[in-house]
Structure formats: structure tokens, C-alpha cells
Design a protein around this motif. Sequence first.
Motif, short mmCIF file in Angstrom:
data_model
loop_
_atom_site.label_atom_id
_atom_site.label_comp_id
_atom_site.label_asym_id
_atom_site.label_seq_id
_atom_site.Cartn_x
_atom_site.Cartn_y
_atom_site.Cartn_z
N LEU A 23 -19.19 97.75 31.41
CA LEU A 23 -18.22 98.14 32.42
C LEU A 23 -16.79 97.97 31.89
CD1 LEU A 23 -19.94 96.36 35.42
CD2 LEU A 23 -19.63 98.84 35.20
N ARG A 24 -15.91 98.83 32.41
CA ARG A 24 -14.51 98.79 32.04
C ARG A 24 -13.64 98.71 33.28
NH1 ARG A 24 -16.04 96.88 28.27
NH2 ARG A 24 -16.32 97.74 26.18
N THR A 63 -15.10 97.87 42.65
CA THR A 63 -14.26 98.31 41.53
C THR A 63 -14.08 97.14 40.56
OG1 THR A 63 -13.10 99.90 42.91
CG2 THR A 63 -12.01 99.24 40.87
N VAL A 67 -22.45 104.04 37.87
CA VAL A 67 -21.12 103.69 37.40
C VAL A 67 -20.29 104.96 37.34
CG1 VAL A 67 -19.76 102.70 35.51
CG2 VAL A 67 -22.01 101.74 36.06
N ASP A 68 -19.22 105.01 38.11
CA ASP A 68 -18.38 106.21 38.20
C ASP A 68 -19.21 107.46 38.46
OD1 ASP A 68 -16.06 104.79 37.91
OD2 ASP A 68 -15.73 105.34 35.81
N GLN A 93 -13.48 101.08 36.74
CA GLN A 93 -14.72 101.79 37.05
C GLN A 93 -15.28 101.32 38.39
OE1 GLN A 93 -17.11 101.17 33.39
NE2 GLN A 93 -16.84 103.36 33.04
N GLU A 94 -15.97 102.23 39.05
CA GLU A 94 -16.59 101.91 40.34
C GLU A 94 -18.09 101.72 40.15
OE1 GLU A 94 -16.06 103.48 44.82
OE2 GLU A 94 -17.03 104.94 43.49
N LEU A 95 -18.56 100.60 40.62
CA LEU A 95 -19.97 100.23 40.53
C LEU A 95 -20.59 100.39 41.92
CD1 LEU A 95 -22.18 98.85 38.72
CD2 LEU A 95 -21.32 96.66 39.60
#
Length: 280
Positions: free
Chosen positions: A255-256, A274, A201-202, A259-261
Motif C-alpha cells: 500500500l501507498r 485511506t 485497492v484503488d 490509496q483507498e482500501l
Amino acid sequence: MRLSTVRLHDGYRTTTAARQDGDDFVLLPYTDVGTLLASGADWRERAARDGDRIPQDRVSLAPIVPHPNKIVCLGLNYATHIKEMGRPTPAHPTLFAKYDGSLIGARDDVHMPPVSDDLDWEAELGVVIGLAGRHLSREEALEHVAGYTVANDVTVRDWQHRTREFLAGKTFEGTTPVGPVLVTPDELPSGASGLAIECAVDGQTMQKSNTADLLFDVADVIAYVSTIITLLPGDLILTGTPGGVGAGRDPKVFLRPGQELVTTIEGIGELRNTVVKDHR
């Protein structure tokens, strides 16, 4: 062989099955990989034929099988995840289902629903069925696999835990990326075992494991599910996630938006999605 379902840039509505060939896709005369698999036991021969070519940067990726007859998922199938969830080791596979509206492509946005902020990641090995079968033995099971793919069973945790049944938190619309390719078994170890699986994540690694650590491996799962119901070409099985999910951390992490998964399985490929927040 590596197959994808691609969206042609003609209004984003037309999809077609395609075979990766270098930097190009070779377009196949089927609306998606699921339709190709359902076309007959000799689908591999048709998938290997020549066709129109298109550069990969001129298309986007749809889910490998956009509308499978069934999506069967495994819970509690890695020891590390069983431990972090505080559950006993199951004696039998823990099964639940999804609907196809939850599926998205390998580069599509993951949709956080307006009713929850508890969106969690779950990197998973996906199995796509290529040959129908019922009452399969473990020894027969892998003969029915068309190939393997990458999935992330993104979960709305508070809805999952509203009841003892998992379904509500597992099938929110637009939450489950699958792709980028279906890799045929000849390119991978038997049962896709021994492959590194990761989720970040990010850029921060959250899950890191190996598909050799599955409690019930691919052959076990196919044999078990086929005892219950006939598996059909294009059916998708998600084999469970390793430890490292957000709900298993102290404090919990979810997750927010923005954020990139990134979900990766060695020898298969990478999902890059995203998170976006939906509104009512």
C-alpha cells in the motif's frame, strides 16, 4: 440486528452504542457495543429498545468494540494464503494477538508508520463474543457469538518478519479497521460460512474468496481459544485472510499513501479506508 459504535460530533470524543434502523441510528445508553455486551446475557433485549434517533450522516464510526479485553487473530487459515506464503498446512490454529491501539473505525485513515513502506492488506471475517465461556465444545461455541463484522488485519510486513513471532508487524497503532456493524447471527448463515469476502485497492480487486474456505471455522476457533483462556463479552477474533495479499505476489505489492482500501463481506458490510503516512 445491526449494531455500531458511533462517535457523536461533539468534539469527536463521545461514543455511544447504536442500532441501525433505516437511515438512522437509534442511540443506546452504553458508551460502545463492548459495554452493551458486557451488561448481561439479556443485552439483545436492551439493544432492541427505543431511544433517541440520529441520521447516520451526523456521526462517524468507531471500532465496533474500541477496547476489547482481548483480540485474538488467526494466521494461515485459508488454503490459498497458506500456499502463497509457502507454509505447510497447520495441524492447529495459528494464533497471535493485537492490542486495542491498533483498532480504527470503518472510515478512518489507515496509518502507515514512518519506519516502513511494506504495508499490506488482509481482509478478514471478525467474530465478536457475546457470552463468556471456557472449555467450550465445538457444539457450544456458536452460542457464545454476539455477531460478525468486517476487519482488515493491515500488516507491516518487514516488522512481522523480523522474528518468528508475528506481533510486531500486526499491532502498529491505527492500522486495523473493524466495522461498520456487528451483525447478529440470526441474519447470517451458521458460523457466517458461505459469505463472499473481498479486498480492493484503488478499485482493483486483490482478494476474492469465501468464508466457507476457512481451514478452521468459527466454531473450531472459539472452542480452541476457550481451551486456553476464558472468552469474555466484547472479545474480538479475526479469523484469517485468504490468498491475494501483497507479500504473496511476484513482484510484491504494498500500500501507498493516498490509496483507498475497501474490504467487503457479503451480508455484513464494507470498510473504506485511506492510507496516510505518519511522520516521526
